[in-house]
Motif scaffolding. Structure first.
Motif, short mmCIF file in Angstrom:
data_model
loop_
_atom_site.label_atom_id
_atom_site.label_comp_id
_atom_site.label_asym_id
_atom_site.label_seq_id
_atom_site.Cartn_x
_atom_site.Cartn_y
_atom_site.Cartn_z
N MET A 1 -3.48 2.28 -81.50
CA MET A 1 -4.10 3.17 -80.54
C MET A 1 -3.02 3.95 -79.79
N LYS A 2 -3.28 5.18 -79.54
CA LYS A 2 -2.39 6.04 -78.75
C LYS A 2 -2.67 5.85 -77.26
N GLY A 3 -1.82 6.44 -76.44
CA GLY A 3 -1.92 6.29 -74.99
C GLY A 3 -3.26 6.71 -74.42
N LYS A 4 -3.73 7.91 -74.80
CA LYS A 4 -5.01 8.39 -74.25
C LYS A 4 -6.17 7.51 -74.69
N GLU A 5 -6.14 7.06 -75.94
CA GLU A 5 -7.21 6.19 -76.45
C GLU A 5 -7.21 4.86 -75.70
N LEU A 6 -6.02 4.31 -75.46
CA LEU A 6 -5.91 3.06 -74.70
C LEU A 6 -6.43 3.25 -73.29
N ASN A 7 -6.05 4.35 -72.66
CA ASN A 7 -6.52 4.63 -71.30
C ASN A 7 -8.04 4.73 -71.25
N ARG A 8 -8.63 5.44 -72.21
CA ARG A 8 -10.10 5.57 -72.26
C ARG A 8 -10.75 4.21 -72.45
N ALA A 9 -10.17 3.39 -73.32
CA ALA A 9 -10.74 2.06 -73.58
C ALA A 9 -10.65 1.18 -72.33
N ILE A 10 -9.51 1.22 -71.64
CA ILE A 10 -9.34 0.41 -70.43
C ILE A 10 -10.33 0.88 -69.35
N ILE A 11 -10.45 2.19 -69.19
CA ILE A 11 -11.39 2.72 -68.19
C ILE A 11 -12.82 2.35 -68.55
N THR A 12 -13.18 2.47 -69.81
CA THR A 12 -14.55 2.14 -70.25
C THR A 12 -14.86 0.67 -70.00
N ILE A 13 -13.95 -0.21 -70.40
CA ILE A 13 -14.20 -1.65 -70.23
C ILE A 13 -14.22 -1.99 -68.73
N SER A 14 -13.40 -1.32 -67.94
CA SER A 14 -13.40 -1.56 -66.49
C SER A 14 -14.69 -1.06 -65.85
N LEU A 15 -15.21 0.05 -66.34
CA LEU A 15 -16.51 0.54 -65.83
C LEU A 15 -17.62 -0.45 -66.16
N VAL A 16 -17.56 -1.07 -67.33
CA VAL A 16 -18.52 -2.12 -67.67
C VAL A 16 -18.37 -3.27 -66.66
N GLY A 78 -14.38 -8.47 -57.68
CA GLY A 78 -14.39 -7.92 -59.04
C GLY A 78 -14.47 -6.41 -59.04
N ILE A 79 -15.36 -5.86 -58.23
CA ILE A 79 -15.51 -4.40 -58.15
C ILE A 79 -14.19 -3.76 -57.70
N ILE A 80 -13.57 -4.34 -56.69
CA ILE A 80 -12.28 -3.82 -56.20
C ILE A 80 -11.22 -3.92 -57.30
N PHE A 81 -11.17 -5.05 -57.99
CA PHE A 81 -10.21 -5.25 -59.08
C PHE A 81 -10.37 -4.19 -60.16
N TYR A 82 -11.60 -3.98 -60.63
CA TYR A 82 -11.82 -3.01 -61.71
C TYR A 82 -11.48 -1.59 -61.26
N CYS A 83 -11.77 -1.27 -60.00
CA CYS A 83 -11.42 0.07 -59.47
C CYS A 83 -9.90 0.25 -59.42
N ILE A 84 -9.18 -0.79 -59.04
CA ILE A 84 -7.71 -0.71 -59.03
C ILE A 84 -7.18 -0.52 -60.45
N ILE A 85 -7.74 -1.26 -61.40
CA ILE A 85 -7.33 -1.12 -62.81
C ILE A 85 -7.58 0.31 -63.29
N ILE A 86 -8.75 0.87 -62.97
CA ILE A 86 -9.07 2.25 -63.36
C ILE A 86 -8.06 3.21 -62.73
N PHE A 87 -7.79 3.04 -61.44
CA PHE A 87 -6.83 3.92 -60.76
C PHE A 87 -5.45 3.84 -61.41
N LEU A 88 -4.97 2.62 -61.66
CA LEU A 88 -3.64 2.45 -62.25
C LEU A 88 -3.57 2.98 -63.68
N THR A 89 -4.71 3.03 -64.36
CA THR A 89 -4.74 3.53 -65.74
C THR A 89 -4.38 5.01 -65.80
N THR A 90 -4.55 5.72 -64.70
CA THR A 90 -4.22 7.15 -64.68
C THR A 90 -2.71 7.39 -64.73
#
Length: 155
Positions: A1-16, A78-90
């Motif tokens: 997986m490339k960087g953008k694909e990994l970022n999308r996957a991390i954001i998607t799983i974090s949104l779940v 959990g909500i705070i954790f996933y939001c931090i992960i999404i933010f850091l993914t950028t």
């Protein structure tokens, strides 16, 4: 997986993870407001997420003393954790990815602790709880892949 694909996957799983944690908060609040409330995730007597989400371990991981401002539902953490992960993914900086990796490793330790409580102390099964464990495992796997990708990109 490339960087953008990994970022999308991390954001998607974090949104779940955000969605599952938000549902857990919904169940917890309704169960507190309406005694006898049956959630959609209450499958049987020994597979009841509302029973687990109203236990003494559902707030502050069962470790925070009463009256503390940190004694909030675990799903809020959990909500705070996933939001931090999404933010850091950028950010594709090594330090941001290492912080994500550390946070996700910590989430796995917490998952093991909560799974222990679920199985051996509460003797119950919680679909919502197990879903968050799966999300955290997937997130850690993806973040580890991103870490490897960023390390090789920076060489």
């Amino acid at each position: 997986m490339k960087g953008k694909e990994l970022n999308r996957a991390i954001i998607t799983i974090s949104l779940v993870g955000v969605l599952v944690s938000t549902y857990a908060l919904y169940v917890e609040l309704l169960a507190d407001l309406r005694p006898g409330y049956k959630a959609m995730c209450d499958i049987s007597e020994h597979a009841s997420c509302s029973k687990v989400l109203t236990s003494k371990y559902a707030k502050g991981l069962g470790l925070v003393p009463e009256g503390s401002p940190f004694k909030v539902p675990n799903c809020v953490y959990g909500i705070i954790f996933y939001c931090i992960i999404i933010f850091l993914t950028t950010y594709d900086h090594l330090m941001a990815v290492r912080l994500q990796l550390g946070l996700s490793a910590m989430s796995l330790v917490i998952c093991v602790y909560l799974a222990y409580l679920l199985i051996f102390i509460l003797k119950d099964f919680c679909v919502v709880c197990v879903s968050t464990y799966v999300v955290n495992i997937a997130n850690t796997f993806l973040i580890k892949k991103k870490h490897t990708y960023v390390m090789t990109k920076n060489k």
